[in-house]
Every structure is written in structure tokens, then in C-alpha cells.
Motif scaffolding. Structure first.
Motif, mmCIF file in Angstrom:
data_model
loop_
_atom_site.group_PDB
_atom_site.id
_atom_site.type_symbol
_atom_site.label_atom_id
_atom_site.label_comp_id
_atom_site.label_asym_id
_atom_site.label_seq_id
_atom_site.Cartn_x
_atom_site.Cartn_y
_atom_site.Cartn_z
ATOM 1 N N ARG A 23 0.751 -1.112 0.098
ATOM 2 C CA ARG A 23 0.025 0.081 0.108
ATOM 3 C C ARG A 23 0.796 1.197 -0.047
ATOM 4 O O ARG A 23 1.960 1.101 0.372
ATOM 5 C CB ARG A 23 -0.903 -0.061 1.354
ATOM 6 N N PRO A 24 0.470 2.484 -0.519
ATOM 7 C CA PRO A 24 1.095 3.361 -0.614
ATOM 8 C C PRO A 24 1.915 4.019 0.758
ATOM 9 O O PRO A 24 2.921 4.345 0.930
ATOM 10 C CB PRO A 24 0.266 4.634 -0.858
ATOM 11 N N GLY A 25 1.152 3.729 1.915
ATOM 12 C CA GLY A 25 1.632 4.138 3.214
ATOM 13 C C GLY A 25 2.765 3.314 3.591
ATOM 14 O O GLY A 25 3.771 3.472 4.171
ATOM 15 N N GLN A 26 2.974 1.865 3.269
ATOM 16 C CA GLN A 26 3.852 0.994 3.519
ATOM 17 C C GLN A 26 5.070 1.313 2.601
ATOM 18 O O GLN A 26 6.215 1.317 3.179
ATOM 19 C CB GLN A 26 3.532 -0.616 3.030
ATOM 20 N N ILE A 27 4.847 1.746 1.379
ATOM 21 C CA ILE A 27 6.032 2.282 0.539
ATOM 22 C C ILE A 27 6.629 3.370 1.308
ATOM 23 O O ILE A 27 7.615 3.819 1.162
ATOM 24 C CB ILE A 27 5.506 2.476 -0.893
ATOM 25 N N ALA A 28 5.870 4.585 1.506
ATOM 26 C CA ALA A 28 6.253 5.797 1.922
ATOM 27 C C ALA A 28 7.143 5.570 3.280
ATOM 28 O O ALA A 28 8.154 6.449 3.676
ATOM 29 C CB ALA A 28 5.200 6.780 2.357
ATOM 30 N N ALA A 29 6.834 4.675 4.176
ATOM 31 C CA ALA A 29 7.703 4.243 5.381
ATOM 32 C C ALA A 29 9.014 3.483 5.392
ATOM 33 O O ALA A 29 9.451 3.145 6.011
ATOM 34 C CB ALA A 29 6.611 3.510 6.310
ATOM 35 N N LEU A 30 9.174 3.247 3.860
ATOM 36 C CA LEU A 30 10.512 2.107 3.771
ATOM 37 C C LEU A 30 11.746 3.226 4.003
ATOM 38 O O LEU A 30 11.920 4.170 3.230
ATOM 39 C CB LEU A 30 10.329 1.604 2.156
ATOM 40 N N LYS A 31 12.737 2.616 4.644
ATOM 41 C CA LYS A 31 13.972 3.319 4.510
ATOM 42 C C LYS A 31 15.064 2.253 3.977
ATOM 43 O O LYS A 31 14.690 1.021 3.718
ATOM 44 C CB LYS A 31 14.339 3.527 6.167
ATOM 45 N N VAL A 32 16.107 2.896 3.605
ATOM 46 C CA VAL A 32 17.142 2.221 2.908
ATOM 47 C C VAL A 32 17.809 0.962 3.600
ATOM 48 O O VAL A 32 18.087 -0.245 3.029
ATOM 49 C CB VAL A 32 18.385 3.200 2.653
ATOM 50 N N GLY A 33 17.801 1.142 4.941
ATOM 51 C CA GLY A 33 18.105 0.110 5.879
ATOM 52 C C GLY A 33 17.098 -0.998 5.956
ATOM 53 O O GLY A 33 17.367 -2.403 6.414
ATOM 54 N N ASP A 34 15.920 -0.844 5.355
ATOM 55 C CA ASP A 34 14.947 -2.220 5.243
ATOM 56 C C ASP A 34 15.194 -2.952 4.213
ATOM 57 O O ASP A 34 14.502 -4.031 3.888
ATOM 58 C CB ASP A 34 13.483 -1.417 5.151
ATOM 59 N N PHE A 35 16.097 -2.703 3.363
ATOM 60 C CA PHE A 35 16.564 -3.510 2.203
ATOM 61 C C PHE A 35 17.547 -4.203 2.434
ATOM 62 O O PHE A 35 18.765 -3.693 2.782
ATOM 63 C CB PHE A 35 16.477 -2.358 0.946
ATOM 64 N N TYR A 36 17.509 -5.655 2.032
ATOM 65 C CA TYR A 36 18.408 -6.606 2.558
ATOM 66 C C TYR A 36 19.063 -7.225 1.097
ATOM 67 O O TYR A 36 18.311 -8.208 0.767
ATOM 68 C CB TYR A 36 18.372 -7.720 3.337
ATOM 69 N N PRO A 37 19.842 -6.530 0.255
ATOM 70 C CA PRO A 37 20.152 -7.033 -1.138
ATOM 71 C C PRO A 37 20.781 -8.319 -1.200
ATOM 72 O O PRO A 37 20.522 -9.047 -2.205
ATOM 73 C CB PRO A 37 21.148 -5.875 -1.615
ATOM 74 N N ARG A 39 11.181 18.179 -0.737
ATOM 75 C CA ARG A 39 10.909 19.515 -0.333
ATOM 76 C C ARG A 39 11.385 19.516 1.146
ATOM 77 O O ARG A 39 11.405 20.711 1.455
ATOM 78 C CB ARG A 39 9.327 19.676 -0.402
ATOM 79 N N ARG A 40 11.126 18.577 1.817
ATOM 80 C CA ARG A 40 11.739 18.642 3.381
ATOM 81 C C ARG A 40 12.941 17.666 3.351
ATOM 82 O O ARG A 40 12.657 16.441 3.286
ATOM 83 C CB ARG A 40 10.513 18.237 4.295
ATOM 84 N N GLU A 41 13.804 18.288 3.937
ATOM 85 C CA GLU A 41 14.983 17.547 4.220
ATOM 86 C C GLU A 41 14.801 16.417 5.135
ATOM 87 O O GLU A 41 13.969 16.544 6.238
ATOM 88 C CB GLU A 41 16.325 18.526 4.656
ATOM 89 N N ARG A 42 15.214 15.231 5.053
ATOM 90 C CA ARG A 42 15.331 13.942 5.776
ATOM 91 C C ARG A 42 13.933 13.668 6.263
ATOM 92 O O ARG A 42 13.319 13.136 7.284
ATOM 93 C CB ARG A 42 15.916 14.412 7.107
ATOM 94 N N ALA A 43 12.830 13.706 5.272
ATOM 95 C CA ALA A 43 11.524 13.430 5.354
ATOM 96 C C ALA A 43 11.075 12.378 4.315
ATOM 97 O O ALA A 43 11.873 12.646 3.010
ATOM 98 C CB ALA A 43 10.481 14.648 5.338
ATOM 99 N N PRO A 44 10.047 11.601 4.560
ATOM 100 C CA PRO A 44 9.782 10.672 3.575
ATOM 101 C C PRO A 44 8.670 11.459 2.593
ATOM 102 O O PRO A 44 8.047 12.328 2.917
ATOM 103 C CB PRO A 44 8.907 9.483 4.274
ATOM 104 N N LEU A 45 8.487 11.006 1.376
ATOM 105 C CA LEU A 45 7.419 11.289 0.490
ATOM 106 C C LEU A 45 6.091 11.059 0.921
ATOM 107 O O LEU A 45 5.868 9.956 1.562
ATOM 108 C CB LEU A 45 7.685 10.800 -0.795
ATOM 109 N N SER A 46 5.184 11.919 0.947
ATOM 110 C CA SER A 46 4.115 11.766 1.843
ATOM 111 C C SER A 46 3.302 10.677 0.669
ATOM 112 O O SER A 46 3.342 10.236 -0.315
ATOM 113 C CB SER A 46 3.206 12.916 2.011
ATOM 114 N N VAL A 47 2.180 9.907 1.344
ATOM 115 C CA VAL A 47 1.258 9.188 0.671
ATOM 116 C C VAL A 47 0.808 9.956 -0.569
ATOM 117 O O VAL A 47 0.614 9.366 -1.501
ATOM 118 C CB VAL A 47 0.204 8.533 1.530
ATOM 119 N N ARG A 48 0.145 11.033 -0.121
ATOM 120 C CA ARG A 48 -0.470 11.914 -1.236
ATOM 121 C C ARG A 48 0.468 12.038 -2.522
ATOM 122 O O ARG A 48 0.045 12.094 -3.547
ATOM 123 C CB ARG A 48 -0.879 13.261 -0.631
#
Length: 196
Positions: free
Chosen positions: A104-118, A164-173
Motif C-alpha cells: 500500500r502507498p503508506g507502506q511504501i512511504a515508510a520504507l528506509k534504505v536499511g529495510d532493504f537487504y540486497p 521539499r523537506r530535508e530528511r522526510a519521507p515522500l507523503s502518501v499523497r
């Protein structure tokens, strides 16, 4: 929601909190363009605070707004068109996360680089309740995209970072607007975010 409701009352007197006042508030919200989901949240919030916590019984007999009709998922052909219409890897990553991982968009917006285990080829998807968080196995195409996108970033950075906002996630909108632009680019009709 409670604050908006209280501000809509003619007086600050507790006697003004009546079933009629709740009904009037709900009608005004609908006339102002609140959708079904917002109206459901309104009633739930008022019922929880006014009735369950304060024992006022102001929402007895009131029904929740109907649930919206489910949005049809994107077809394989539409997903391919969306991927071709993508202007960059981030567009393509969004389409694949929505339609392959079914996030869901909310789950995607909450993802950080550290959540990815290549090395393991997995992505940790967080939930409000930690016990409901899960690991999602990634197909090769998604692993390659993520590797390109997150290289030279820190583990605490957002995968979909706000410009637009430093160190902030992209919003769901903002994610939904990005998908809308993609749909317009390849002339896909309808709302495909829920395809997703």
C-alpha cells in the motif's frame, strides 16, 4: 475530528453535545466533500470519545458510511505501460512495489534504505504493530532497481525521500500524485493506486 466537532457547536456548553449536533456535523462534512472513508473515521472517532469514553450515547443508531467499491487492479498490460511511461527508476520502483509486492502507498512511504537487504533479496515492510511487520521476497528486477536507487545513501535515509523537506519521507499523497502523472502519461483511465 473531536476538535472540529466541538468548534461546530453553537455554544461551549456540554448540553450542546447531542445526537442532532453529531448528525448536523456529519451532514456538513459530507456537503464539504468528505468522502466515505473520512465519514467513517469521523463517526468512529466521535463514537469512541463521546459514547464509549464519556457515556453520552450521541451516536446510537447512526450507521457508518458505505465502504467504497474496490478499485480494479492494473492488468499486466497496464503495468508494462506504466513501467514504460516511468521517467526514472523511482517511478518504476513505485509501480513494481504497488503491483508486484502489493504494498500500500503508506507502506511504501515508510520504507528506509536499511529495510532493504540486497544479499538476502528481501525488504522489511513495517506495520504499526511490530508483530505484523513482514519480510517480502524481491524479484531480481526489484533488487536491481533498489540497488541503483539506494547506492550512496545511508541506512537511515528514506527510499522515497521528499524533495521539499530535508530528511522526510515522500507523503502518501505525493506518491499517489506521482502515480497519477504516470497514468496520464500513458493515458490509463481510472484510479490505479488501489491496484496496487
Amino acid at each position: 475530528i473531536l476538535l472540529h466537532f466541538l468548534q461546530s457547536l453553537p455554544t461551549a456548553d456540554a448540553a450542546a453535545i447531542t445526537p442532532d449536533a453529531v448528525s448536523d456535523f456529519r451532514r456538513r462534512r459530507m456537503r464539504a466533500g468528505a468522502g466515505c472513508a473520512a465519514c467513517r473515521v469521523d463517526l468512529s472517532a466521535l463514537r469512541t470519545v463521546l459514547d464509549k469514553l464519556l457515556g453520552l450515547e450521541t451516536t446510537a443508531g447512526m450507521r457508518y458510511a458505505r465502504r467504497p467499491e474496490p478499485v480494479a487492479g492494473a492488468t499486466r498490460k497496464q503495468v508494462k505501460e506504466l513501467l514504460r511511461a516511468g521517467q526514472d527508476d523511482t517511478d518504476r520502483l513505485l509501480v513494481l512495489m504497488l503491483n508486484v509486492l502489493k504494498l500500500r502507498p503508506g507502506q511504501i512511504a515508510a520504507l528506509k534504505v536499511g529495510d532493504f537487504y540486497p544479499k538476502e533479496g528481501v525488504l522489511l515492510v513495517h506495520h504499526d504493530k511490530p508483530e505484523k511487520s513482514f519480510l517480502s521476497l524481491l524479484p531480481d528486477e526489484l533488487i536491481e532497481l533498489l540497488v541503483r536507487i539506494v547506492k550512496r545513501r545511508h541506512r537511515g535515509d528514506w527510499i522515497f525521500a521528499s524533495s521539499r523537506r530535508e530528511r522526510a519521507p515522500l507523503s502518501v499523497r505525493a506518491l499517489q500524485k506521482r502515480l497519477d502523472r504516470l497514468c496520464r502519461r500513458c493515458r490509463l483511465a481510472g484510479n490505479l493506486h488501489g491496484t496496487a
